[in-house]
Write a protein that holds these residues in place. Structure first.
Motif: not given
Length: 292
Positions: A150-155, A9-15, A253-263
């Motif tokens: 998309g994440a690689m292009l963003s970086i 979940s955190l990896a998906s949130g990071l992307l 934001v991406g990591l918080v969103e993914a963490t919230t979706a777990l809880i």
């Protein structure tokens, strides 16, 4: 809930966070340059996604190949918007801030209405693209290829933007105009030209994000609204006017969103984003990396 599920979940949130940062970077750039919030930012994203869809539908150009074309088209569109709309709004003698807000807000409504008229409210999607529906496994963690690319292009975009701002003459002119728009005229820098190119660059960044997001997200006239709201939160979280802040804020934001979706249930995943944002506003109103 296993460790593997949490990491997945955190990896998906990071992307997704890196994509959020790319969307927000153009907003932060424009605000930092002109102190103007572009309330049509979400509609710029919507136009980019439609452009990607039609390039694929009519010319069979894959979104990955269409991304630079869409970014270039949005660059021109952003510059034209400044020259035809924002430039005149900034000349207002009274209530200049409100005039600027309502000019871009009105532009957003017009763009959304035209999209509904010409494209209909129907949901569209890019099917059978090179990356669509594919995943890659890294150490047992499955990552969707569109989000990964998309994440690689963003970086890459953020690195290129950093060198562009810090190592080119136009980048220095951009920074000088940001510091003192009145003084740059004394050394022969055309403020309106810099502003137009700044708007174009900001629009190009969101165009690049829109092309990638068209691979895995439905396209419809209101698609930009939810992402624009996340972009505003990302910019405010990272610090208004800070492009690096937008990058870092997007990741948060991406990591918080993914963490919230777990809880919490997935439908409430945005609760965590706004809770963190409110916390930052109370503790550090100018944002994590803002200097205002």
């Amino acid at each position: 809930m296993t460790a593997e599920t949490i990491i997945q979940s955190l990896a998906s949130g990071l992307l997704m966070g890196l994509l959020y940062g790319l969307i927000a970077a153009g907003l932060a750039l424009i605000f930092g340059l002109m102190d103007v919030v572009n309330f049509a930012h979400g509609e710029f994203l919507m136009i980019a996604m439609y452009a990607t869809f039609f390039l694929f539908a009519f010319f069979a150009i894959d979104p990955l190949l269409a991304a630079p074309l869409v970014a270039a088209a949005l660059f021109v569109f952003g510059a034209v918007v400044y020259l035809l709309v924002v430039r005149f709004a900034m000349r207002a003698k009274a209530n200049a801030g409100m005039v600027q807000i309502f000019s871009t807000f009105g532009l957003a409504i017009v763009m959304r209405g035209l999209a509904q008229f010409f494209f209909t409210p129907d949901y569209r999607s890019v099917t059978n693209s090179w990356l669509g529906g594919k995943t890659v496994s890294i150490a047992g963690i499955y990552l969707p290829e569109p989000q990964l690319i998309g994440a690689m292009l963003s970086i890459a975009a953020f690195v290129a933007l950093y060198f562009f701002i810090n190592r080119t003459d136009f980048g220095r002119a951009l920074e000088a105009t940001r510091e003192d728009a009145g003084a740059v005229a004394l050394v022969g820098i055309d403020k309106n030209r810099v502003f137009a190119l700044g708007w174009g660059l900001g629009a190009a960044l969101v165009g690049l994000a829109g092309a990638i997001m068209a691979i895995f997200f439905y396209i419809y006239p209101d698609v930009g609204a939810s992402f624009a709201l996340i972009a505003y939160v990302t910019v405010a979280l990272g610090g208004f006017g800070s492009v690096f802040g937008a990058f870092a804020g997007g990741i948060i934001v991406g990591l918080v969103e993914a963490t919230t979706a777990l809880i919490l249930p997935p439908s409430l995943k945005s609760v965590g984003i706004y809770a963190v944002y409110l916390l930052v506003v109370f503790i550090r109103p100018r944002g994590l990396f803002g200097s205002m």
